[in-house]
Design a protein around this motif. Structure first.
Motif, short mmCIF file in Angstrom:
data_model
loop_
_atom_site.label_atom_id
_atom_site.label_comp_id
_atom_site.label_asym_id
_atom_site.label_seq_id
_atom_site.Cartn_x
_atom_site.Cartn_y
_atom_site.Cartn_z
N LYS A 78 0.83 -1.21 0.00
CA LYS A 78 0.00 0.00 0.00
C LYS A 78 0.86 1.26 0.00
O LYS A 78 0.59 2.21 -0.73
CB LYS A 78 -0.93 -0.03 1.23
N THR A 79 1.92 1.26 0.85
CA THR A 79 2.80 2.43 0.93
C THR A 79 4.25 1.98 1.19
O THR A 79 4.50 0.88 1.68
CB THR A 79 2.39 3.39 2.08
N ASP A 81 7.61 3.58 3.16
CA ASP A 81 8.21 4.61 4.01
C ASP A 81 9.72 4.48 3.88
O ASP A 81 10.33 3.56 4.43
CB ASP A 81 7.77 4.42 5.47
N ASP A 251 2.79 8.87 -3.03
CA ASP A 251 2.85 9.72 -1.84
C ASP A 251 4.15 9.55 -1.06
O ASP A 251 4.31 10.11 0.03
CB ASP A 251 1.66 9.41 -0.91
N SER A 252 5.09 8.80 -1.61
CA SER A 252 6.39 8.61 -0.93
C SER A 252 7.36 9.71 -1.39
O SER A 252 7.01 10.57 -2.20
CB SER A 252 6.97 7.23 -1.27
#
Length: 445
Positions: A78-79, A81, A251-252
């Motif tokens: 999903k993401t 980091d 969005d990273s």
């Protein structure tokens, strides 16, 4: 132990994993949401056509991964980091990495058409697409007609697949001639004829307006934008190109354009994060190549290259001379070097076509220096090694034609057309090029 995580189990990601394993004992994890095991994406069409089973598309036995200490994780990322070097999955699980390789490939383009998410609408890229096609188009009783939107290589493969089960196909192509952004006029026209000769309802110069639904959320028809014509159908194949599959990193802090931005070493702007394959976008194109290349062999080469860098041998990605191949129903296509849809200012061209209209070659060369630039060949097989060498040695068009017999790769007893090709070139250009006999020594040296 350093942990290398690879997102994506296509040709790029799996090649990277295999080569990292050959070079090191690092911990390797491949993450994929699509399938448990790597499969050959280009072979999906042959599963539907009955030439093989899905398991035959998997080059490695299931035990291969455990034996080579490559961990496989099924899950949707999903993401990412990058500060804590953590992947978060859609089920809220997490995974830590030391180095990350993004190899998530492509997804079919959608342009916001009404009805594009109905049941019976699909691409032809993922295993799930194959399963959907089997569900909605098992035969011509369940699927009375299919409509394909977009005239590229995947579109024509899907047309051939459906045709193999005698399902009527309407093929909507935006361009005025098939693949004419890539092909010169003559090759494009040859493929138009090949598509039509296979009973496909080819519609050139048209766009999709909308996909209409029945009362159960299934496809019932499409509407053509230019004419308003409504075509009843049960399946719609969206094959209007592909886009890098990178929504999960938007969005990273990883820099993206259309794809994940990389340098010549396939490094992103974030240390220890790399991108390879269809989802990678070069900051500056390499030579005349596009910044994003959705091509099988370049994905494999990127996997080999990034493995070297990760294992301490920092090397640049160098794809070499452009080549590609495809199949348009019964016509095989190969290209080596560059033959643009429209000739550039410094280019001269030579075109030969067989009387059957199913074989041709198109040569491009420098009009002043006569340096060979590229060749398209349809219906005639040519040797990659020959043209790779000719391009590296910067040979002339005259040399290529003299040695054309050495380039031919057709099976024994196939009719050879080289004398006819050279004679036509001489006639058109006032030259006296002599075709040399095939040199087996040159071919197998």
């Amino acid at each position: 132990m350093e942990h290398i995580v690879i997102i994506g189990n296509g040709i790029s990601g799996v090649t990277a994993a295999r080569h990292i394993r050959k070079l090191s004992d690092k911990k390797i994890t491949i993450v994929s949401a699509e399938t448990d095991y790597f499969f050959s994406r280009t072979a999906l069409m042959y599963v539907y056509m009955g030439h093989m089973k899905f398991e035959h598309t998997q080059p490695y036995e299931d035990w291969f991964w455990r034996k080579n200490k490559i961990d496989l994780k099924k899950g949707f990322v999903k993401t990412v980091d990058t500060k804590s070097k953590t992947l978060q999955f859609s089920n809220e699980e997490t995974l830590q990495y030391d180095k990350l390789i993004i190899a998530t490939g492509s997804k079919p383009n959608k342009f916001g058409w009404p009805g594009q998410d109905l049941d019976g609408v699909m691409g032809m890229y993922h295993k799930q697409d194959l399963e959907n096609l089997e569900k909605f188009a098992p035969n011509n009783k369940v699927c009375k007609r299919a409509v394909i939107v977009g005239g590229g290589l995947i579109g024509i493969e899907l047309a051939e697949m459906l045709h193999s089960r005698h399902i009527p196909v309407t093929f909507l192509v935006r361009e005025t001639s098939f693949w004419n952004k890539v092909f010169p006029e003559q090759e494009s026209e040859m493929i138009n004829k090949e598509i039509l000769s296979n009973g496909i309802d080819l519609r050139l110069g048209v766009n999709l307006k909308e996909i209409k639904s029945d009362d159960n959320g299934k496809v019932k028809s499409v509407v053509i934008a230019e004419t308003g014509e409504e075509i009843a159908c049960n399946v719609v194949g969206l094959t209007a190109g592909v886009t890098p599959n990178i929504d999960f990193i938007k969005d990273s802090e990883i820099e993206t354009g259309r794809g994940v931005k990389v340098n010549r070493f396939l490094e992103t702007n974030i240390p220890d994060v790399y991108a390879i394959g269809d989802c990678a976008e070069q900051h500056e194109p390499i030579g005349s190549r596009k910044p994003i290349e959705a091509v099988w062999y370049t994905g494999r080469m990127m996997g080999e290259t990034v493995a070297q860098t990760i294992c301490g041998n920092h090397i640049e990605y160098k794809p070499g001379h452009w080549f590609n191949s495809a199949k348009f129903f019964d016509i095989e296509y190969q290209t080596y070097g560059w033959v643009w849809a429209q000739p550039k200012e410094n280019e001269a061209r030579f075109y030969w076509e067989h009387e059957s209209s199913k074989k041709c070659i198109h040569l491009s060369y420098h009009k002043d220096t006569r340096a060979f630039i590229g060749i398209n060949n349809l219906g005639i097989r040519m040797r990659h090694e020959f043209f790779d060498r000719v391009l590296s040695e910067e040979r002339t068009i005259d040399y290529v034609l003299e040695h054309l017999a050495d380039a031919n790769f057709d099976p024994e007893f196939y009719k050879l057309h080289e004398p006819e090709i050279v004679a036509k070139f001489n006639q058109e250009n006032g030259t006296n090029i002599q075709l040399k006999k095939k040199s087996w020594k040159r071919i197998f040296a």
